[in-house]
Design an enzyme around this catalytic site. Structure first.
Site, PDB file in Angstrom:
ATOM      1  N   GLU A 127      42.867  34.266  26.983  1.00 14.78           N
ATOM      2  CA  GLU A 127      42.201  32.811  27.183  1.00 14.78           C
ATOM      3  C   GLU A 127      42.466  31.862  26.265  1.00 14.78           C
ATOM      4  O   GLU A 127      41.779  31.137  25.580  1.00 14.78           O
ATOM      5  CB  GLU A 127      40.615  32.769  27.425  1.00 14.78           C
ATOM      6  CG  GLU A 127      40.133  33.689  28.610  1.00 14.78           C
ATOM      7  CD  GLU A 127      38.710  33.876  28.663  1.00 14.78           C
ATOM      8  OE1 GLU A 127      38.230  33.156  27.828  1.00 14.78           O
ATOM      9  OE2 GLU A 127      38.345  34.162  29.658  1.00 14.78           O
ATOM     10  N   ASN A 170      46.276  37.640  28.788  1.00 19.63           N
ATOM     11  CA  ASN A 170      45.415  37.720  29.875  1.00 19.63           C
ATOM     12  C   ASN A 170      44.909  36.364  29.900  1.00 19.63           C
ATOM     13  O   ASN A 170      44.240  35.704  28.928  1.00 19.63           O
ATOM     14  CB  ASN A 170      44.317  38.777  29.627  1.00 19.63           C
ATOM     15  CG  ASN A 170      43.360  39.061  30.660  1.00 19.63           C
ATOM     16  OD1 ASN A 170      43.872  39.462  31.871  1.00 19.63           O
ATOM     17  ND2 ASN A 170      42.084  39.129  30.346  1.00 19.63           N
ATOM     18  N   HIS A 207      38.951  35.464  38.727  1.00 25.78           N
ATOM     19  CA  HIS A 207      37.630  35.263  39.138  1.00 25.78           C
ATOM     20  C   HIS A 207      37.350  34.050  40.316  1.00 25.78           C
ATOM     21  O   HIS A 207      37.906  32.694  39.890  1.00 25.78           O
ATOM     22  CB  HIS A 207      36.804  34.785  37.905  1.00 25.78           C
ATOM     23  CG  HIS A 207      36.613  36.006  36.663  1.00 25.78           C
ATOM     24  ND1 HIS A 207      36.028  37.112  37.114  1.00 25.78           N
ATOM     25  CD2 HIS A 207      37.296  35.909  35.431  1.00 25.78           C
ATOM     26  CE1 HIS A 207      36.197  37.855  36.004  1.00 25.78           C
ATOM     27  NE2 HIS A 207      36.854  37.138  35.199  1.00 25.78           N
ATOM     28  N   GLU A 236      40.448  41.289  36.316  1.00 24.18           N
ATOM     29  CA  GLU A 236      39.093  40.946  36.344  1.00 24.18           C
ATOM     30  C   GLU A 236      38.525  40.416  37.489  1.00 24.18           C
ATOM     31  O   GLU A 236      37.722  39.512  37.753  1.00 24.18           O
ATOM     32  CB  GLU A 236      38.662  40.187  35.105  1.00 24.18           C
ATOM     33  CG  GLU A 236      38.989  40.524  33.848  1.00 24.18           C
ATOM     34  CD  GLU A 236      38.645  39.512  32.551  1.00 24.18           C
ATOM     35  OE1 GLU A 236      37.678  38.782  32.728  1.00 24.18           O
ATOM     36  OE2 GLU A 236      39.047  39.520  31.385  1.00 24.18           O
ATOM     37  N   ASP A 238      36.823  39.288  40.896  1.00 26.20           N
ATOM     38  CA  ASP A 238      35.700  39.143  41.604  1.00 26.20           C
ATOM     39  C   ASP A 238      35.867  38.079  42.276  1.00 26.20           C
ATOM     40  O   ASP A 238      36.407  37.158  42.181  1.00 26.20           O
ATOM     41  CB  ASP A 238      34.329  39.341  40.999  1.00 26.20           C
ATOM     42  CG  ASP A 238      34.268  38.564  39.702  1.00 26.20           C
ATOM     43  OD1 ASP A 238      35.192  37.242  39.779  1.00 26.20           O
ATOM     44  OD2 ASP A 238      33.494  38.668  38.880  1.00 26.20           O
TER      45      ASP A 238
HETATM   46  C1  XIL Z   1      32.177  38.816  30.574  1.00 26.78           C
HETATM   47  C2  XIL Z   1      31.211  40.202  30.890  1.00 26.78           C
HETATM   48  O1  XIL Z   1      31.195  40.656  32.200  1.00 26.78           O
HETATM   49  C3  XIL Z   1      29.619  40.013  30.374  1.00 26.78           C
HETATM   50  O2  XIL Z   1      29.032  40.810  30.485  1.00 26.78           O
HETATM   51  C4  XIL Z   1      29.519  39.132  29.118  1.00 26.78           C
HETATM   52  O3  XIL Z   1      28.512  38.795  28.915  1.00 26.78           O
HETATM   53  C5  XIL Z   1      30.549  37.911  29.176  1.00 26.78           C
HETATM   54  O4  XIL Z   1      31.762  38.392  29.187  1.00 26.78           O
HETATM   55  N1  XIL Z   1      36.770  36.666  30.924  1.00 26.78           N
HETATM   56  C6  XIL Z   1      36.887  38.013  30.215  1.00 26.78           C
HETATM   57  C7  XIL Z   1      35.679  39.059  30.293  1.00 26.78           C
HETATM   58  O5  XIL Z   1      37.868  38.295  29.586  1.00 26.78           O
HETATM   59  O6  XIL Z   1      35.654  39.729  28.987  1.00 26.78           O
HETATM   60  C8  XIL Z   1      34.405  38.345  30.631  1.00 26.78           C
HETATM   61  O7  XIL Z   1      33.449  39.426  30.643  1.00 26.78           O
HETATM   62  C9  XIL Z   1      34.522  37.508  31.965  1.00 26.78           C
HETATM   63  C10 XIL Z   1      35.432  36.300  31.718  1.00 26.78           C
END
Ligand code: XIL
Length: 303
Positions: A127, A170, A207, A236, A238
């Site tokens: 990020e 990432n 996401h 990641e 979802d």
């Molecule tokens: C999130 C986790 O799922 C949570 O449990 C935590 O409180 C915050 O981080 N981007 C990422 C992940 O790269 O590491 C994040 O994970 C979600 C967004």
């Protein structure tokens, strides 16, 4: 195949899940993890605040438990993440340039060194770009103190610390090919490849929700990154929603990955909905009773 991991493996890919150490004592959770997934990402346990809460004081117990569980089950492990502005302990924010540089490189060396040879892919930097139309670097402590060179420095250090891990950049909101942020990441990766900076993969967090649904050009984005000579991983995933609508979005993502030969795997960001970081959006493949949702069936059909 009859499971996500097995079906993905038959296509030369992996299908993983983010795992929380504190759930590894729950039998439904572990049964589903062990059966369905052939890759594991620690949801929080490898982050800087978890692994180096004060300078030079490294804590690996929770990360070790996840790695040992995964490897004991023959699963691969994604490392997440070496350098990120978030979940960063306060002591890092206060460092001057020289101390920040040595702390960053030491952190990478300690993490990647501890798990050397055991990590399939590391999210080396997470990020680092701003949202919105600017295409600018995020104004993090790393950017402020170290300048534009910090990302490639992190990748070079990671390569030395674990030469066998694939090294990924990432990010999120890099799914739509027309977005400035996607183009900014693309330009950085192209520049790294041109100059021989060690980078092997791009992770798209993916996401998705109603405000940012799966874009129509998602496969174009995956293919465009792959054409630079890097692997692409969906890291990641979802997707907010339920029922057939959610299932079709999951199907679209799975198909896009399978259509791109260098899209090597998909990780969903959790197992049952109620343990998701966005539990209210029920974004995962299993409901709170570990029943397979329509989204699960769509992914398995597509794989
Ligand atoms: C999130 C986790 O799922 C949570 O449990 C935590 O409180 C915050 O981080 N981007 C990422 C992940 O790269 O590491 C994040 O994970 C979600 C967004």
């Amino acid at each position: 195949g009859t499971t996500l991991g097995q079906s993905a493996a038959e296509k030369g890919r992996y299908f993983g899940a983010a795992v929380a150490n504190h759930r590894l004592g729950e039998s439904n959770y572990v049964t589903t993890l062990n059966r369905e997934f052939n890759s594991v990402t620690a949801e929080n346990e490898m982050k800087w605040d978890a692994t180096e809460p004060s300078r030079g004081n490294f804590q690996f117990g929770n990360a070790d438990r996840i790695v040992n569980h995964a490897r004991g089950q023959g699963k691969m492990v994604r490392g997440h993440t070496l350098v990120w502005h978030s979940q960063l302990p306060g002591w890092v924010q206060g460092l001057d340039t020289n101390n920040l540089r040595s702390a960053m490189n030491n952190h990478i060396n300690q993490l990647a060194g501890r798990y050397r040879g055991q990590i399939h892919s590391w999210d080396v930097v997470n990020e680092a770009f701003e949202d919105g139309g600017s295409g600018a670097r995020r104004n993090s402590v790393f950017q402020q103190r170290l300048g534009n060179g910090w990302i490639e420095e992190a990748f070079r250090t990671a390569r030395q610390a674990d030469p066998n891990a694939k090294l990924c950049y990432n990010d999120y909101n890099t799914d739509d090919w027309s977005h400035a942020k996607t183009q900014a990441v693309y330009n950085m990766v192209r520049d790294f490849k041109n100059r021989g900076v060690p980078i092997d993969c791009v992770g798209l967090q993916s996401h998705f929700n109603n405000q940012s649904p799966v874009p129509g050009n998602y496969q174009t984005t995956l293919q465009s990154f792959a054409n630079l000579g890097v692997d692409v991983q969906i890291t990641e995933l979802d997707i907010a929603g339920s029922g057939q609508q959610q299932a079709e979005s999951y199907r679209t993502v799975t198909r896009a990955c399978l259509n791109v030969s260098r899209c090597t795997g998909i990780t969903v960001w959790g197992i049952p909905d109620h343990y998701s970081w966005r539990a209210d959006q029920t974004p995962l493949l299993f409901d709170r009773n570990y029943n397979k949702k329509p989204a699960y069936n769509a992914v398995l059909e597509e794989l």
